[in-house]
Design a protein around this motif. Structure first.
Motif, PDB file in Angstrom:
ATOM      1  N   TYR A 163       0.834  -1.204   0.000  1.00 46.77           N
ATOM      2  CA  TYR A 163       0.000   0.000   0.000  1.00 46.77           C
ATOM      3  C   TYR A 163       0.869   1.255   0.000  1.00 46.77           C
ATOM      4  N   HIS A 164       1.921   1.237   0.804  1.00 45.99           N
ATOM      5  CA  HIS A 164       2.855   2.361   0.882  1.00 45.99           C
ATOM      6  C   HIS A 164       3.500   2.596  -0.488  1.00 45.99           C
ATOM      7  N   ALA A 165       3.925   1.515  -1.119  1.00 45.82           N
ATOM      8  CA  ALA A 165       4.557   1.615  -2.440  1.00 45.82           C
ATOM      9  C   ALA A 165       3.570   2.126  -3.487  1.00 45.82           C
ATOM     10  N   GLU A 166       2.334   1.629  -3.436  1.00 48.21           N
ATOM     11  CA  GLU A 166       1.313   2.070  -4.390  1.00 48.21           C
ATOM     12  C   GLU A 166       1.016   3.560  -4.234  1.00 48.21           C
ATOM     13  N   LEU A 167       0.939   4.024  -2.986  1.00 51.28           N
ATOM     14  CA  LEU A 167       0.705   5.451  -2.752  1.00 51.28           C
ATOM     15  C   LEU A 167       1.849   6.297  -3.302  1.00 51.28           C
ATOM     16  N   PHE A 168       3.077   5.817  -3.081  1.00 50.75           N
ATOM     17  CA  PHE A 168       4.236   6.552  -3.583  1.00 50.75           C
ATOM     18  C   PHE A 168       4.165   6.695  -5.103  1.00 50.75           C
ATOM     19  N   LEU A 169       3.876   5.602  -5.794  1.00 54.96           N
ATOM     20  CA  LEU A 169       3.819   5.635  -7.254  1.00 54.96           C
ATOM     21  C   LEU A 169       2.629   6.455  -7.759  1.00 54.96           C
ATOM     22  N   LYS A 170       1.565   6.483  -6.981  1.00 55.75           N
ATOM     23  CA  LYS A 170       0.397   7.283  -7.362  1.00 55.75           C
ATOM     24  C   LYS A 170       0.738   8.768  -7.387  1.00 55.75           C
ATOM     25  N   TYR A 171       1.469   9.212  -6.358  1.00 60.39           N
ATOM     26  CA  TYR A 171       1.777  10.636  -6.252  1.00 60.39           C
ATOM     27  C   TYR A 171       3.097  11.020  -6.918  1.00 60.39           C
ATOM     28  N   ARG A 172       3.924  10.017  -7.225  1.00 61.84           N
ATOM     29  CA  ARG A 172       5.160  10.281  -7.964  1.00 61.84           C
ATOM     30  C   ARG A 172       5.270   9.317  -9.142  1.00 61.84           C
ATOM     31  N   PRO A 173       4.377   9.445 -10.118  1.00 59.59           N
ATOM     32  CA  PRO A 173       4.403   8.535 -11.274  1.00 59.59           C
ATOM     33  C   PRO A 173       5.652   8.693 -12.130  1.00 59.59           C
ATOM     34  N   ASP A 174       6.401   9.763 -11.890  1.00 58.36           N
ATOM     35  CA  ASP A 174       7.632   9.999 -12.644  1.00 58.36           C
ATOM     36  C   ASP A 174       8.808   9.187 -12.103  1.00 58.36           C
ATOM     37  N   LEU A 175       8.616   8.504 -10.969  1.00 55.69           N
ATOM     38  CA  LEU A 175       9.702   7.762 -10.340  1.00 55.69           C
ATOM     39  C   LEU A 175       9.377   6.275 -10.254  1.00 55.69           C
ATOM     40  N   ASP A 176      10.419   5.466 -10.021  1.00 53.17           N
ATOM     41  CA  ASP A 176      10.200   4.054  -9.718  1.00 53.17           C
ATOM     42  C   ASP A 176      10.360   3.869  -8.209  1.00 53.17           C
ATOM     43  N   LEU A 177      10.531   2.627  -7.755  1.00 54.12           N
ATOM     44  CA  LEU A 177      10.544   2.363  -6.314  1.00 54.12           C
ATOM     45  C   LEU A 177      11.912   2.509  -5.647  1.00 54.12           C
ATOM     46  N   ARG A 178      12.919   2.907  -6.392  1.00 49.34           N
ATOM     47  CA  ARG A 178      14.234   3.024  -5.763  1.00 49.34           C
ATOM     48  C   ARG A 178      14.258   3.979  -4.564  1.00 49.34           C
ATOM     49  N   PRO A 179      13.599   5.149  -4.642  1.00 49.90           N
ATOM     50  CA  PRO A 179      13.597   6.020  -3.457  1.00 49.90           C
ATOM     51  C   PRO A 179      12.832   5.436  -2.271  1.00 49.90           C
ATOM     52  N   MET A 180      12.009   4.412  -2.529  1.00 53.62           N
ATOM     53  CA  MET A 180      11.183   3.821  -1.478  1.00 53.62           C
ATOM     54  C   MET A 180      11.837   2.629  -0.793  1.00 53.62           C
ATOM     55  N   ARG A 181      12.976   2.193  -1.292  1.00 52.23           N
ATOM     56  CA  ARG A 181      13.567   0.953  -0.786  1.00 52.23           C
ATOM     57  C   ARG A 181      13.786   0.976   0.724  1.00 52.23           C
ATOM     58  N   LYS A 182      14.402   2.034   1.231  1.00 55.25           N
ATOM     59  CA  LYS A 182      14.694   2.059   2.669  1.00 55.25           C
ATOM     60  C   LYS A 182      13.410   2.106   3.490  1.00 55.25           C
ATOM     61  N   HIS A 183      12.384   2.777   2.954  1.00 55.10           N
ATOM     62  CA  HIS A 183      11.115   2.860   3.680  1.00 55.10           C
ATOM     63  C   HIS A 183      10.435   1.490   3.746  1.00 55.10           C
ATOM     64  N   ILE A 184      10.511   0.753   2.648  1.00 57.60           N
ATOM     65  CA  ILE A 184       9.908  -0.577   2.605  1.00 57.60           C
ATOM     66  C   ILE A 184      10.604  -1.525   3.579  1.00 57.60           C
ATOM     67  N   THR A 185      11.940  -1.448   3.630  1.00 58.92           N
ATOM     68  CA  THR A 185      12.675  -2.384   4.490  1.00 58.92           C
ATOM     69  C   THR A 185      12.404  -2.149   5.971  1.00 58.92           C
ATOM     70  N   TRP A 186      11.973  -0.942   6.344  1.00 56.50           N
ATOM     71  CA  TRP A 186      11.667  -0.688   7.758  1.00 56.50           C
ATOM     72  C   TRP A 186      10.568  -1.609   8.282  1.00 56.50           C
ATOM     73  N   TYR A 187       9.696  -2.064   7.396  1.00 49.27           N
ATOM     74  CA  TYR A 187       8.607  -2.943   7.829  1.00 49.27           C
ATOM     75  C   TYR A 187       9.115  -4.322   8.255  1.00 49.27           C
ATOM     76  N   CYS A 188      10.385  -4.598   7.991  1.00 49.80           N
ATOM     77  CA  CYS A 188      10.952  -5.911   8.325  1.00 49.80           C
ATOM     78  C   CYS A 188      11.552  -5.963   9.723  1.00 49.80           C
ATOM     79  N   LYS A 189      11.550  -4.849  10.434  1.00 56.11           N
ATOM     80  CA  LYS A 189      12.163  -4.824  11.761  1.00 56.11           C
ATOM     81  C   LYS A 189      11.563  -5.896  12.668  1.00 56.11           C
ATOM     82  N   GLY A 190      12.448  -6.672  13.289  1.00 62.84           N
ATOM     83  CA  GLY A 190      11.998  -7.675  14.242  1.00 62.84           C
ATOM     84  C   GLY A 190      11.534  -8.978  13.633  1.00 62.84           C
TER      85      GLY A 190
END
Length: 215
Positions: A163-190
């Motif tokens: 959902y986080h990734a989809e929102l990012f792409l919705k509001y930044r269609p000019d970008l891919d997911l590379r700027p989101m990588r660190k944000h996505i990995t935070w969900y893996c804590k623990g």
């Protein structure tokens, strides 16, 4: 005021009159707040808040807080470390409490920030240090459930990543997911075995890549 690039790099921050620079920045914001309020569809002026640290090399709250009050801010959010400290050591909540004392007799709210890891701790610190509110920052990275004091399942974490990734792409269609990588990995804590998963997540580019990694 120094240039945006100089502030970003922190090159001249220690060599400038920090309180005066902050006050001038607030004055500039207040001169345009009616315009900003109209853009936001609000009637009248927007309240202005300032989030800052207790100082650059050492605490400067006895200079900074009175300047911000004089400048006319409605709220000060104060992180209990210096700029130099970055995120090392512990936040100095004694300095935050001292800053709160400086706002007494005014309408300015003083909110505290630094090392808050739960809603329970936030409520305890409000009572202990007398602040008007608390900001939770790093503890919420990859854990938006912290505000409900809820422990999510792995399935819920995966859905949140997507959902986080989809929102990012919705509001930044000019970008891919590379700027989101660190944000996505935070969900893996623990999560057990998360090191290998983080390595794979740090290579995703498209939403399909993310779906395949999480499948």
């Amino acid at each position: 005021l120094t240039s945006q690039e100089e502030w970003k790099n922190g090159k001249r921050l220690a060599d400038t009159d920090l309180p005066e620079n902050m006050k001038q920045a607030v004055f500039k914001m207040k001169s345009s707040e009616m315009y900003l309020g109209n853009l936001a569809g609000c009637q009248g002026q927007l309240p202005i808040s300032v989030k800052t640290r207790i100082g650059y090399h050492e605490s400067q709250i006895e200079e900074v807080v009175p300047f911000l009050i004089e400048a006319g801010v409605e709220r000060i959010a104060l992180h209990g470390r210096t700029f130099d400290a970055r995120y090392s050591g512990c936040a100095d909540w004694g300095q935050i409490a001292k800053a709160k004392e400086l706002t007494k007799g005014t309408s300015v709210q003083l909110w505290g920030s630094g090392d808050i890891k739960s809603i329970k701790q936030a409520n305890e610190f409000i009572k202990l240090y007398g602040v008007d509110g608390i900001l939770i920052a790093r503890a919420a990275f990859g854990n938006p459930w912290i505000f409900k004091e809820y422990v999510p399942s792995w399935e819920e974490r995966k859905n949140a990543m997507l959902y986080h990734a989809e929102l990012f792409l919705k509001y930044r269609p000019d970008l891919d997911l590379r700027p989101m990588r660190k944000h996505i990995t935070w969900y893996c804590k623990g999560i057990e075995g998360s090191a290998k998963l983080r390595d794979r997540l740090m290579k995703v580019i498209t939403l399909d890549d993310l779906v395949n990694v999480l499948d």
